[in-house]
Design an enzyme around this catalytic site. Structure first.
Site, PDB file in Angstrom:
ATOM      1  CD  GLU A   1      18.489  32.296  41.643  1.00  0.00           C
ATOM      2  OE1 GLU A   1      19.316  32.674  42.604  1.00  0.00           O
ATOM      3  OE2 GLU A   1      17.437  31.838  41.743  1.00  0.00           O
TER       4      GLU A   1
ATOM      5  CB  THR B   1      18.908  27.218  47.768  1.00  0.00           C
ATOM      6  OG1 THR B   1      18.100  28.392  47.952  1.00  0.00           O
ATOM      7  CG2 THR B   1      18.235  26.636  46.439  1.00  0.00           C
TER       8      THR B   1
HETATM    9  N1  HSE Z   1      13.488  25.654  42.727  1.00  0.00           N
HETATM   10  C1  HSE Z   1      14.251  26.058  43.607  1.00  0.00           C
HETATM   11  C2  HSE Z   1      14.374  24.873  44.763  1.00  0.00           C
HETATM   12  C3  HSE Z   1      14.109  27.444  44.036  1.00  0.00           C
HETATM   13  O1  HSE Z   1      13.334  24.783  45.305  1.00  0.00           O
HETATM   14  O2  HSE Z   1      15.441  24.664  45.052  1.00  0.00           O
HETATM   15  C4  HSE Z   1      14.818  27.853  45.273  1.00  0.00           C
HETATM   16  O3  HSE Z   1      14.467  29.139  45.560  1.00  0.00           O
END
Ligand code: HSE
Length: 310
Positions: free
Chosen positions: A131, A183
């Site tokens: 991530e 993201t």
């Molecule tokens: N919590 C993270 C965001 C998840 O919203 O940026 C990304 O999939």
């Protein structure tokens, strides 16, 4: 070390944030999922084989599954080699945990080859390196539900504190408008300060959602699916968002919002009939916008990454 042993897994998509729980809540779904297999090799290192058309990098340090495996191997501290084959069904950049499925799937599969030497919590820790590579920060709201299954609350990531929540049966309708939202970009536009009155409303919703899930109180779940902090900023990146939300609720959905960092949108329903009606409304919105889309009607995946028999 059995060189002929092959571990095959299905690694599920996940919906992070669950509307109000930015970075702390997420759940796994039964569809879609990535297919992966892993085996030991006789020379140390990681070799990645892509069996799909996404042309993701195969250098381990540039691949989210590779980054997760590297973290596992560092802790293992032994000259070991893996060959990982990945066939992704979860489109990268879709907002349903594509990178998490690769990273979590890789370490769960490798751990089985290693006779389950590491705990689930260790595997979350390793997979968060994927991530970090994908979005620039470690977060576990896709990784944890992908590994644990069900709905998970990540109370803290340093140190890790993951709580698996019980939940009543829920149907999940997801629409993925065919645009890509990175993201890192969706995080970059967020405000760094919040007003106290908004924070109070948000933590009321998070507590309400958790209580609603534990008590199987569908109305409380529905009332708590409200996000006053993130959604107002991010929803502008998603064409048709307001209409999808409005029409889905009119069709009987309990509520929903952006899946992870988008562009997918998810809605929760009490039964399949409503979930299919919600899908119909979502389709109509994107037909009217002439924007390609993909939908799923699925349920919460209770087991996380699953092993597939030979
Ligand atoms: N919590 C993270 C965001 C998840 O919203 O940026 C990304 O999939």
């Amino acid at each position: 070390m059995a060189l002929d042993k092959i571990i095959r897994i299905h690694s599920p998509a996940t919906v992070a944030n669950m509307v109000c729980g930015f970075d702390i809540l997420g759940f796994a779904v039964n569809e879609p999922y990535d297919e992966m297999r892993i085996r030991f090799t006789d020379s140390p290192g990681i070799s990645i084989v892509n069996e799909d058309d996404y042309q993701l990098p195969t250098q381990p340090e540039k691949n989210v599954a590779g980054a997760a495996l590297l973290a596992l191997m560092e802790e293992l501290d032994a000259p070991i080699g893996f060959e990982l084959s990945i066939c992704k069904q979860i489109k990268p950049g879709s907002g349903v945990g594509s990178s998490a499925a690769s990273a979590a799937g890789a370490v769960v599969a490798a751990n089985r080859l290693l006779q389950d030497r590491f705990s689930k919590e260790d595997l979350v820790r390793f997979a968060m390196n994927g991530e970090k590579l994908a979005s620039g920060v470690k977060h576990a709201d896709n990784i944890a539900p992908c590994i644990y299954g069900g709905v998970t609350l990540i109370r803290s990531i340093f140190p890790l504190d993951i709580i698996a929540l019980t939940a009543p049966p829920l149907y999940v309708t997801i629409v993925h408008p065919q645009i890509e939202v990175r993201t890192s970009d969706a995080r970059g536009i967020l405000k760094q300060q919040v007003l106290l009155k908004d924070a109070i409303r948000q933590w009321g919703n998070i507590a309400g959602l958790v209580a609603g899930l534990l008590q199987s109180d569908y109305e409380l779940i529905g009332r708590s699916l409200e996000d006053v902090l993130i959604e107002p900023v991010r929803s502008i990146l998603i064409p048709g968002f307001d209409k999808v939300k409005k029409f889905s609720k009119e069709a009987g959905a309990l509520g929903g919002g952006i899946s992870g960092s988008g562009p997918s949108i998810f809605m929760l329903s009490e039964n399949e009939t409503t979930a299919r009606e919600v899908e119909k409304q979502m389709k109509e919105v994107y037909e009217s916008l002439s924007l390609a889309y993909h939908t799923y009607v699925t349920t919460i995946n209770q087991s996380g990454v699953t092993f597939v028999e030979e």
